[in-house]
Design a protein around this motif. Structure first.
Motif, PDB file in Angstrom:
ATOM      1  N   GLY A  32       0.814  -1.211   0.000  1.00  0.00           N
ATOM      2  CA  GLY A  32       0.000   0.000   0.000  1.00  0.00           C
ATOM      3  C   GLY A  32       0.848   1.261   0.000  1.00  0.00           C
ATOM      4  O   GLY A  32       0.568   2.214  -0.743  1.00  0.00           O
ATOM      5  N   ILE A  33       1.898   1.293   0.821  1.00  0.00           N
ATOM      6  CA  ILE A  33       2.793   2.454   0.867  1.00  0.00           C
ATOM      7  C   ILE A  33       3.557   2.584  -0.446  1.00  0.00           C
ATOM      8  O   ILE A  33       3.708   3.692  -0.980  1.00  0.00           O
ATOM      9  CB  ILE A  33       3.763   2.336   2.061  1.00  0.00           C
ATOM     10  CG1 ILE A  33       2.995   2.490   3.381  1.00  0.00           C
ATOM     11  CG2 ILE A  33       4.873   3.379   1.962  1.00  0.00           C
ATOM     12  CD1 ILE A  33       3.841   2.326   4.618  1.00  0.00           C
ATOM     13  N   GLN A  34       4.028   1.471  -0.980  1.00  0.00           N
ATOM     14  CA  GLN A  34       4.737   1.511  -2.260  1.00  0.00           C
ATOM     15  C   GLN A  34       3.881   2.167  -3.333  1.00  0.00           C
ATOM     16  O   GLN A  34       4.337   3.050  -4.062  1.00  0.00           O
ATOM     17  CB  GLN A  34       5.115   0.084  -2.683  1.00  0.00           C
ATOM     18  CG  GLN A  34       5.790  -0.020  -4.045  1.00  0.00           C
ATOM     19  CD  GLN A  34       7.236   0.440  -4.069  1.00  0.00           C
ATOM     20  OE1 GLN A  34       7.913   0.409  -3.057  1.00  0.00           O
ATOM     21  NE2 GLN A  34       7.710   0.857  -5.232  1.00  0.00           N
ATOM     22  N   ARG A  35       2.617   1.765  -3.441  1.00  0.00           N
ATOM     23  CA  ARG A  35       1.732   2.317  -4.477  1.00  0.00           C
ATOM     24  C   ARG A  35       1.447   3.803  -4.227  1.00  0.00           C
ATOM     25  O   ARG A  35       1.412   4.606  -5.165  1.00  0.00           O
ATOM     26  CB  ARG A  35       0.410   1.549  -4.525  1.00  0.00           C
ATOM     27  CG  ARG A  35       0.546   0.089  -4.866  1.00  0.00           C
ATOM     28  CD  ARG A  35       1.048  -0.147  -6.277  1.00  0.00           C
ATOM     29  NE  ARG A  35       1.661  -1.471  -6.378  1.00  0.00           N
ATOM     30  CZ  ARG A  35       2.822  -1.722  -6.921  1.00  0.00           C
ATOM     31  NH1 ARG A  35       3.531  -0.743  -7.428  1.00  0.00           N
ATOM     32  NH2 ARG A  35       3.299  -2.945  -6.978  1.00  0.00           N
ATOM     33  N   GLU A  36       1.242   4.173  -2.971  1.00  0.00           N
ATOM     34  CA  GLU A  36       0.976   5.579  -2.654  1.00  0.00           C
ATOM     35  C   GLU A  36       2.164   6.465  -3.019  1.00  0.00           C
ATOM     36  O   GLU A  36       1.991   7.573  -3.542  1.00  0.00           O
ATOM     37  CB  GLU A  36       0.653   5.731  -1.164  1.00  0.00           C
ATOM     38  CG  GLU A  36      -0.753   5.311  -0.774  1.00  0.00           C
ATOM     39  CD  GLU A  36      -1.816   6.190  -1.420  1.00  0.00           C
ATOM     40  OE1 GLU A  36      -1.689   7.425  -1.344  1.00  0.00           O
ATOM     41  OE2 GLU A  36      -2.749   5.623  -2.020  1.00  0.00           O
ATOM     42  N   LEU A  37       3.364   5.984  -2.750  1.00  0.00           N
ATOM     43  CA  LEU A  37       4.545   6.789  -3.051  1.00  0.00           C
ATOM     44  C   LEU A  37       4.808   6.855  -4.554  1.00  0.00           C
ATOM     45  O   LEU A  37       5.321   7.856  -5.055  1.00  0.00           O
ATOM     46  CB  LEU A  37       5.768   6.240  -2.319  1.00  0.00           C
ATOM     47  CG  LEU A  37       5.677   6.255  -0.786  1.00  0.00           C
ATOM     48  CD1 LEU A  37       7.017   5.908  -0.162  1.00  0.00           C
ATOM     49  CD2 LEU A  37       5.182   7.593  -0.259  1.00  0.00           C
ATOM     50  N   GLU A  38       4.455   5.797  -5.265  1.00  0.00           N
ATOM     51  CA  GLU A  38       4.566   5.853  -6.734  1.00  0.00           C
ATOM     52  C   GLU A  38       3.613   6.917  -7.288  1.00  0.00           C
ATOM     53  O   GLU A  38       3.989   7.701  -8.167  1.00  0.00           O
ATOM     54  CB  GLU A  38       4.268   4.483  -7.337  1.00  0.00           C
ATOM     55  CG  GLU A  38       5.375   3.473  -7.088  1.00  0.00           C
ATOM     56  CD  GLU A  38       5.087   2.112  -7.703  1.00  0.00           C
ATOM     57  OE1 GLU A  38       4.087   1.996  -8.443  1.00  0.00           O
ATOM     58  OE2 GLU A  38       5.855   1.166  -7.439  1.00  0.00           O
ATOM     59  N   LYS A  39       2.381   6.935  -6.761  1.00  0.00           N
ATOM     60  CA  LYS A  39       1.416   7.961  -7.190  1.00  0.00           C
ATOM     61  C   LYS A  39       1.920   9.355  -6.847  1.00  0.00           C
ATOM     62  O   LYS A  39       1.800  10.296  -7.636  1.00  0.00           O
ATOM     63  CB  LYS A  39       0.059   7.720  -6.516  1.00  0.00           C
ATOM     64  CG  LYS A  39      -0.684   6.494  -7.001  1.00  0.00           C
ATOM     65  CD  LYS A  39      -1.980   6.323  -6.213  1.00  0.00           C
ATOM     66  CE  LYS A  39      -2.665   5.002  -6.529  1.00  0.00           C
ATOM     67  NZ  LYS A  39      -3.839   4.771  -5.654  1.00  0.00           N
ATOM     68  N   LEU A  40       2.488   9.498  -5.646  1.00  0.00           N
ATOM     69  CA  LEU A  40       3.014  10.792  -5.210  1.00  0.00           C
ATOM     70  C   LEU A  40       4.110  11.279  -6.156  1.00  0.00           C
ATOM     71  O   LEU A  40       4.135  12.458  -6.532  1.00  0.00           O
ATOM     72  CB  LEU A  40       3.569  10.673  -3.791  1.00  0.00           C
ATOM     73  CG  LEU A  40       4.268  11.919  -3.239  1.00  0.00           C
ATOM     74  CD1 LEU A  40       3.262  13.048  -3.032  1.00  0.00           C
ATOM     75  CD2 LEU A  40       5.003  11.603  -1.931  1.00  0.00           C
ATOM     76  N   SER A  41       5.006  10.384  -6.552  1.00  0.00           N
ATOM     77  CA  SER A  41       6.100  10.798  -7.430  1.00  0.00           C
ATOM     78  C   SER A  41       5.572  11.291  -8.778  1.00  0.00           C
ATOM     79  O   SER A  41       6.166  12.185  -9.393  1.00  0.00           O
ATOM     80  CB  SER A  41       7.083   9.635  -7.643  1.00  0.00           C
ATOM     81  OG  SER A  41       6.512   8.610  -8.438  1.00  0.00           O
ATOM     82  N   GLU A  42       4.461  10.723  -9.226  1.00  0.00           N
ATOM     83  CA  GLU A  42       3.847  11.197 -10.470  1.00  0.00           C
ATOM     84  C   GLU A  42       3.156  12.538 -10.262  1.00  0.00           C
ATOM     85  O   GLU A  42       3.287  13.454 -11.070  1.00  0.00           O
ATOM     86  CB  GLU A  42       2.855  10.160 -10.988  1.00  0.00           C
ATOM     87  CG  GLU A  42       3.516   8.896 -11.514  1.00  0.00           C
ATOM     88  CD  GLU A  42       2.581   8.088 -12.378  1.00  0.00           C
ATOM     89  OE1 GLU A  42       2.636   8.241 -13.608  1.00  0.00           O
ATOM     90  OE2 GLU A  42       1.802   7.308 -11.808  1.00  0.00           O
ATOM     91  N   THR A  43       2.396  12.644  -9.164  1.00  0.00           N
ATOM     92  CA  THR A  43       1.669  13.883  -8.871  1.00  0.00           C
ATOM     93  C   THR A  43       2.621  15.066  -8.742  1.00  0.00           C
ATOM     94  O   THR A  43       2.324  16.170  -9.209  1.00  0.00           O
ATOM     95  CB  THR A  43       0.870  13.728  -7.565  1.00  0.00           C
ATOM     96  OG1 THR A  43      -0.046  12.638  -7.701  1.00  0.00           O
ATOM     97  CG2 THR A  43       0.096  14.991  -7.243  1.00  0.00           C
ATOM     98  N   MET A  44       3.784  14.825  -8.113  1.00  0.00           N
ATOM     99  CA  MET A  44       4.740  15.898  -7.881  1.00  0.00           C
ATOM    100  C   MET A  44       5.739  16.050  -9.025  1.00  0.00           C
ATOM    101  O   MET A  44       6.711  16.802  -8.913  1.00  0.00           O
ATOM    102  CB  MET A  44       5.455  15.680  -6.547  1.00  0.00           C
ATOM    103  CG  MET A  44       4.491  15.639  -5.363  1.00  0.00           C
ATOM    104  SD  MET A  44       5.292  15.830  -3.769  1.00  0.00           S
ATOM    105  CE  MET A  44       5.717  17.568  -3.786  1.00  0.00           C
ATOM    106  N   LYS A  45       5.493  15.300 -10.099  1.00  0.00           N
ATOM    107  CA  LYS A  45       6.282  15.434 -11.329  1.00  0.00           C
ATOM    108  C   LYS A  45       7.783  15.211 -11.107  1.00  0.00           C
ATOM    109  O   LYS A  45       8.630  15.980 -11.581  1.00  0.00           O
ATOM    110  CB  LYS A  45       6.030  16.792 -11.977  1.00  0.00           C
ATOM    111  CG  LYS A  45       4.592  16.969 -12.471  1.00  0.00           C
ATOM    112  CD  LYS A  45       4.376  18.312 -13.124  1.00  0.00           C
ATOM    113  CE  LYS A  45       3.029  18.392 -13.820  1.00  0.00           C
ATOM    114  NZ  LYS A  45       1.872  18.012 -12.984  1.00  0.00           N
ATOM    115  N   VAL A  46       8.089  14.147 -10.369  1.00  0.00           N
ATOM    116  CA  VAL A  46       9.484  13.722 -10.237  1.00  0.00           C
ATOM    117  C   VAL A  46       9.821  12.909 -11.483  1.00  0.00           C
ATOM    118  O   VAL A  46       9.322  11.801 -11.657  1.00  0.00           O
ATOM    119  CB  VAL A  46       9.693  12.868  -8.973  1.00  0.00           C
ATOM    120  CG1 VAL A  46      11.135  12.378  -8.901  1.00  0.00           C
ATOM    121  CG2 VAL A  46       9.331  13.657  -7.726  1.00  0.00           C
ATOM    122  N   GLU A  47      10.629  13.448 -12.344  1.00  0.00           N
ATOM    123  CA  GLU A  47      10.952  12.764 -13.601  1.00  0.00           C
ATOM    124  C   GLU A  47      12.059  11.736 -13.426  1.00  0.00           C
ATOM    125  O   GLU A  47      12.036  10.664 -14.025  1.00  0.00           O
ATOM    126  CB  GLU A  47      11.338  13.791 -14.666  1.00  0.00           C
ATOM    127  CG  GLU A  47      10.181  14.726 -15.045  1.00  0.00           C
ATOM    128  CD  GLU A  47      10.585  15.728 -16.108  1.00  0.00           C
ATOM    129  OE1 GLU A  47      11.735  15.635 -16.604  1.00  0.00           O
ATOM    130  OE2 GLU A  47       9.760  16.583 -16.449  1.00  0.00           O
TER     131      GLU A  47
END
Length: 544
Positions: A204-219
């Motif tokens: 669950g944490i892994q998926r949330e942090l993956e979403k966060l990295s996309e939302t915050m535009k970490v390329e």
């Protein structure tokens, strides 16, 4: 002979390779799921029925396209349905010579930042069984799924099964379907295989942090979350994402940036502070003067005009380059290298055994780099020491090492070896192998006193230093920012870091964030991501 004759008239296809699967620390599946697909078998004389029309519509083909493709196949062919959300659509009976079959789909759809999991590849040189050729009658090897990177590679010896599940469809000598024979399933019924590998990851944490990295535009970059108690890896996100089902080796997205070494910038000042305090070249409360320029080696402070008179503790909180350049010159190469190694830098730290279960070596974390502090070919002088103290020059650190550095300080200088896997379970739930938590080195080289002083300084980074924006976070946090200047393809870019832990009163997680190749002078995105990561972890703790 009768059985062999029947087998020669059967058109077979593999539904499940029999390879073992991965689960998270709570048993949530990370690989493996059933996908129902319509499967065509090579037969003579294609049906002209309404069911063929329905099948053509389901797989987004015209009836003529479907028939043309069907006529060409020499081995069974599974077709992708147009509606990916469907499990086993109810469209009535399929045409004669076609069957709905349940395939084991190893990975979920789409791209992810779980490069630590890796991917499998087909190896024709690894033979699991023999298959009768359609035309020649000669046997040829079946390609076997083997680990190509990540845990799929490092745990491959356990994952290889003892046989898969195959289904066959009976035909006569002219490849005409024989309904009287129908489909036959062959599988290996064994209470022990395939195995299940339990990771330390929280899905669950892994998926949330993956979403966060996309939302915050970490390329480009990585996020690492470790359990503060013993350094287990809770989540590890690498950007850009990869698709384990469709690997493009050349694009490099499959590479795990969380274990690749980069210039650390000012997070390395924690190592210099530890070295200086342990060696006695400074003391808590010592005062320095920062005019904004170090007047040697081209070093200046990030603050125009300097910080003026500033203490050691304030120097870390404000990330003053002048303070740490001076400390670097007071130290020797050997002192800095020794402390860095004791804190888990300049060598691989992932869980390792030189002989596991009486066999060959086992290193859980694939692709892990050792990093370095000093380049072996460089003659170390005052300038090298001063620049090294700022986390520049030749220093390289991985995000995993950076997060584990925090865990080491939380344990009074005791270095742990981060795990990705805790155990291997047989199919019946019994244990095949365990990977106990490990400490690296018998004794802590950094004293509890020095560790405590550094943790207090990290708290001051948040309360009065470069991390003041995090004072309103859900948890009380402590950490250290870093910015390293690099040149890539002739462009000046920044590697932005933030490492730390929370909550301060009872640390649960240590986190490292690296955002790579940011334009020089751009907003410090890594600090923003760190704060959001910690808020997600705080929320997860509240829910659990």
């Amino acid at each position: 002979m009768n059985e062999l004759a029947v087998r020669q008239r059967e058109q077979g296809i593999e539904l499940d390779s029999g390879r073992g699967h991965f689960v998270d620390r709570d048993g949530v599946k990370l690989t493996g799921g059933i996908q129902w697909l319509p499967t065509l078998f090579p037969i003579h004389g294609l049906p002209e029925t309404k069911s063929l029309m329905k099948l053509a519509d389901l797989v987004d083909m015209s009836p003529d396209e479907l028939k043309a493709r069907w006529k060409m196949i020499q081995t069974p062919l599974a077709l992708e349905v147009a509606n990916k959300e469907s499990s086993k659509p109810s469209i009535g009976d399929l045409p004669e010579g076609a069957e709905w079959l349940p395939y084991m789909k190893r990975y979920r759809e789409g791209r992810s930042g779980s490069q630590w999991l890796g991917y499998v590849a087909q190896r024709p040189d690894v033979i699991r069984g023999l298959k009768i050729g359609q035309e020649s009658g000669r046997p040829f090897p079946i390609q076997m799924e083997v680990g190509a990177s990540g845990l799929e590679l490092s745990m491959d010896r356990f994952l290889r099964g003892i046989g898969g599940t195959r289904v066959s469809y009976g035909t006569d000598g002219r490849y005409r379907s024989m309904p009287s024979i129908g489909t036959r399933i062959r599988t290996t019924d064994n209470p022990y295989y395939p195995v299940q590998i339990q990771t330390t990851i929280k899905e669950g944490i892994q998926r949330e942090l993956e979403k966060l990295s996309e939302t915050m535009k970490v390329e480009e970059g990585a996020i690492v979350v470790l359990d503060a108690r013993q350094g287990d890896i809770i989540a590890m996100v690498s950007r850009p994402f990869y698709d384990p089902s469709h690997i493009q080796v050349a694009d490099g997205a499959w590479s795990n940036r969380a274990v690749k070494a980069e210039a650390p910038g000012s997070i390395f000042k924690l190592v210099i502070a530890a070295t200086a305090l342990e060696s006695g070249v400074t003391r808590p409360g010592e005062m320095f003067h920062c005019s904004g320029e170090y007047h040697r080696y081209g070093i200046s402070c990030w603050k125009t005009g300097g910080h003026g008179d500033i203490s050691l503790e304030q120097g870390l909180a404000q990330s003053c380059n002048v303070v740490f350049a001076e400390l670097g010159e007071r130290l020797s190469q050997a002192q800095i290298a020794r402390t860095a190694s004791a804190l888990g830098l300049s060598h691989k730290i992932g869980w390792y055994a030189d002989s596991f279960m009486g066999g060959e070596e086992l290193r859980q974390i694939d692709q892990e780099e050792a990093g370095r502090v000093f380049h072996p070919a460089v003659q170390v002088d005052g300038g090298v020491l001063a620049q090294t103290a700022l986390g520049q020059r030749d220093v390289l650190v991985t995000p995993l090492q950076a997060a584990n550095l925090v865990v080491t300080l939380l344990h009074n200088g005791q270095l742990f070896s981060p795990r990705l896997v805790s155990k291997v379970l047989y199919k019946d739930g019994s244990t095949m192998a365990e990977f106990p938590a490990k400490k690296l080195g018998r004794e802590a080289v950094i004293s509890p006193k020095t560790s405590h002083q550094l943790l207090v300084m990290m708290r001051r980074v948040i309360t009065e230093g470069t991390g003041r924006s995090m004072r309103s976070s859900k948890w009380e946090l402590a950490g250290k920012s870093g910015t390293a200047q690099v040149i890539k393809s002739g462009k000046k870019l920044n590697q932005q870091w933030f490492i730390g832990y929370g909550p301060v009163s009872e640390p649960q997680y240590a986190v490292a964030v690296l955002v790579q190749n940011r334009p020089a002078g751009s907003h410090h995105l890594a600090a923003d991501v760190f704060r959001r990561v910690m808020d997600i972890l705080a929320q997860d703790t509240d829910v659990s």
